[in-house]
Enzyme design. Structure first.
Site, short mmCIF file in Angstrom:
data_model
loop_
_atom_site.label_atom_id
_atom_site.label_comp_id
_atom_site.label_asym_id
_atom_site.label_seq_id
_atom_site.Cartn_x
_atom_site.Cartn_y
_atom_site.Cartn_z
N GLY A 10 18.45 10.54 -5.14
CA GLY A 10 17.51 9.89 -6.05
C GLY A 10 18.26 9.18 -7.18
NE ARG A 71 15.94 11.54 -1.50
CZ ARG A 71 16.43 12.11 -2.61
NH1 ARG A 71 17.58 12.75 -2.57
NH2 ARG A 71 15.76 12.03 -3.74
CG ASP A 102 23.26 21.16 -4.20
OD1 ASP A 102 24.15 21.61 -4.95
OD2 ASP A 102 22.94 21.69 -3.12
CB THR A 124 19.92 14.46 -9.95
OG1 THR A 124 18.56 14.93 -9.84
CG2 THR A 124 20.77 15.64 -10.38
CG ASP A 126 15.49 16.73 -9.62
OD1 ASP A 126 14.56 16.09 -10.15
OD2 ASP A 126 15.71 16.72 -8.41
CG ASP A 128 18.78 19.82 -9.09
OD1 ASP A 128 19.58 18.95 -9.48
OD2 ASP A 128 18.16 19.74 -8.02
NE ARG A 170 15.43 17.40 -4.51
CZ ARG A 170 15.30 16.68 -3.39
NH1 ARG A 170 15.04 17.28 -2.26
NH2 ARG A 170 15.42 15.40 -3.41
O1 F6P Z 1 16.21 14.38 -6.78
C1 F6P Z 1 15.44 13.59 -7.61
C2 F6P Z 1 14.04 13.53 -7.13
O2 F6P Z 1 13.41 12.54 -7.91
C3 F6P Z 1 13.25 14.83 -7.15
O3 F6P Z 1 12.80 15.15 -8.43
C4 F6P Z 1 12.15 14.54 -6.17
O4 F6P Z 1 11.62 15.72 -5.61
C5 F6P Z 1 12.86 13.72 -5.13
O5 F6P Z 1 13.96 13.11 -5.78
C6 F6P Z 1 12.05 12.64 -4.46
O6 F6P Z 1 12.84 12.07 -3.47
P1 F6P Z 1 12.56 10.72 -2.68
O7 F6P Z 1 13.05 9.60 -3.54
O8 F6P Z 1 13.41 10.86 -1.45
O9 F6P Z 1 11.11 10.66 -2.42
#
Ligand code: F6P
Length: 316
Positions: A10, A71, A102, A124, A126, A128, A170
Site C-alpha cells: 500500500g 502487490r 511486512d 505503510t 498502518d 504495524d 489491517r
Molecule cells: O497496508 C496498508 C493498507 O492500506 C491497509 O490498511 C489496508 O488493509 C490495505 O492496505 C488495503 O490494501 P489494498 O490496497 O490492496 O486494497
C-alpha cells in the site's frame, strides 16, 4: 556502487521523501540509483529508470509514490525471484532498498537469502512494523482521520447521532487509537482493545439519558461490519447511528512534516548502511534515533504496545 529502490504494498505519504533522500544521499557518495517501477512487478518485468538529483526534485510534498507500487503475489515463487534478481545483476546493481510493509520485507528477506544486499524501510500507514516506533505515512494518515472525525462530529451533534468511523490498519489498531484520542472519540475499538458490544450499547443508553448530543466510535477495519453495528446501536440504544468507512482517502495526500522528516531520515540512513556494507536489515526509528535490525527480528512480529492503550481507558 549501483543501488535500486522500489516501493511496494500500500502506498503511504512520505514514500517520495524517502526515495528522494535515497537518491540524493547516494549521489553524495557517487553511487548510481535506479528506481524500479511498480514494486517487485518492475523487477520481474525489468522496468527500471535511472534517478538523479533532478528526477526527485519537487517530490518531497507529493503523496503516493512516483515510481509506483503493487502487490505481487507471484513473488512468493523462488523462480520468479531468481529471474527478478537477474535483471538487477545485468545492470550490476548490488544494493536494493525496499520501502513498504511486512509483505515487502518478506520479499526482500528472500532476495537477501539469494545474495542481494537488501535494506528495508518501513513505509505503510498502518504503523504495524515491529522494528520501529513509526512507519512512514502513519502520521499523515492520522491527520486525515482526525480531520474526518472533526467533520463527522459536527454533523453528528447537529442530528443527535452516534457516528461510527472505520479506519484502515489491517490487524493493527494504531490508526484508530491515535486518531481516536486526537478526535476525542467516546469509544475506540481496535484488535488490541476489543470492546464488548453490549457494554457500548449500555453506555450509549446512559449518554442518551444524560442528554449528550453525539457519540463517536472509531474502529479498526476487519473487526466487524460497521453498517450492521450502526443498525444494532440504533435499535438497542435509541441513539440513531451512521457508519462511515474512510477507506483509501486515508492513504492519499501530501505528507505532513513528520513524515517528510521520517522519510528523509530513513532513506538517507538506508544508503549509509549500504555504504558501510551493512545489509539484510531494516531501518527504524526508536526514541527518535535511527536503528537497524535484521529482517528476521522484525518480520511477522507485533509492535510492543505503549501507554496509549491504557490512556484510552482513562479518558474516553
Ligand atoms: O497496508 C496498508 C493498507 O492500506 C491497509 O490498511 C489496508 O488493509 C490495505 O492496505 C488495503 O490494501 P489494498 O490496497 O490492496 O486494497
Amino acid at each position: 556502487m549501483k543501488i535500486a529502490v522500489l516501493t511496494s504494498g500500500g502506498d503511504a505519504p512520505g514514500m517520495n521523501a524517502a526515495i528522494r533522500a535515497v537518491v540524493r544521499t547516494a549521489n553524495v557518495y557517487g553511487h548510481e540509483v535506479f528506481g524500479i517501477k511498480d514494486g517487485f512487478r518492475g523487477m520481474i518485468d525489468d522496468v527500471m529508470i535511472p534517478l538523479n538529483h533532478q528526477s526527485v526534485s519537487g517530490m518531497l510534498s507529493r503523496g503516493g509514490t512516483f515510481i509506483g507500487t503493487a502487490r505481487v503475489p507471484e513473488f512468493l515463487d523462488e523462480d520468479v525471484r531468481k529471474k527478478a534478481i537477474k535483471h538487477l545483476r545485468k545492470r550490476e546493481i548490488e544494493g536494493l532498498i525496499v520501502i513498504g510493509g511486512d509483505g515487502t520485507y518478506k520479499g526482500a528477506a528472500e532476495l537477501a537469502r539469494l545474495g542481494l544486499k537488501c535494506i528495508g524501510v518501513p513505509g505503510t500507514i498502518d504503523n504495524d512494523i515491529a522494528g520501529t516506533d513509526f512507519t512512514i505515512g502513519f502520521q499523515t494518515a492520522v491527520e486525515t482521520i482526525v480531520d474526518a472525525i472533526d467533520k463527522l462530529r459536527d454533523t453528528s451533534q447537529s442530528h443527535r447521532r452516534c457516528s461510527i468511523i472505520e479506519t484502515m490498519g489491517r490487524y493493527c489498531g494504531d490508526l484508530a487509537l491515535h486518531a481516536g484520542i486526537c478526535g476525542g472519540a467516546e469509544f475506540i475499538i481496535t484488535p488490541e482493545n476489543p470492546i464488548d458490544k453490549e457494554q457500548i450499547i449500555e453506555r450509549l443508553k446512559r449518554h442518551r439519558r444524560e442528554g449528550r448530543r453525539h457519540s463517536i466510535i472509531v474502529i479498526t477495519e476487519r473487526i466487524l461490519n460497521v453498517y450492521e453495528l450502526a443498525e444494532e446501536i440504533t435499535e438497542k440504544s435509541g441513539f440513531a447511528s451512521r457508519a462511515t468507512v474512510l477507506g483509501y482517502i486515508q492513504r492519499g495526500g501530501s505528507p505532513c512534516p513528520e513524515d517528510r522528516i521520517l522519510g528523509s531520515r530513513m532513506g538517507a540512513y538506508a544508503v549509509e548502511l549500504l555504504n558501510d556494507d551493512i545489509h539484510g536489515v531494516c531501518v527504524g526509528v526508536r526514541d527518535s534515533r535511527m536503528i537497524h535490525l535484521p529482517f528476521v527480528n522484525v518480520i511477522g512480529q507485533k509492535r510492543p504496545r505503549n501507554e496509549l492503550d491504557k490512556l484510552v481507558k482513562k479518558i474516553s
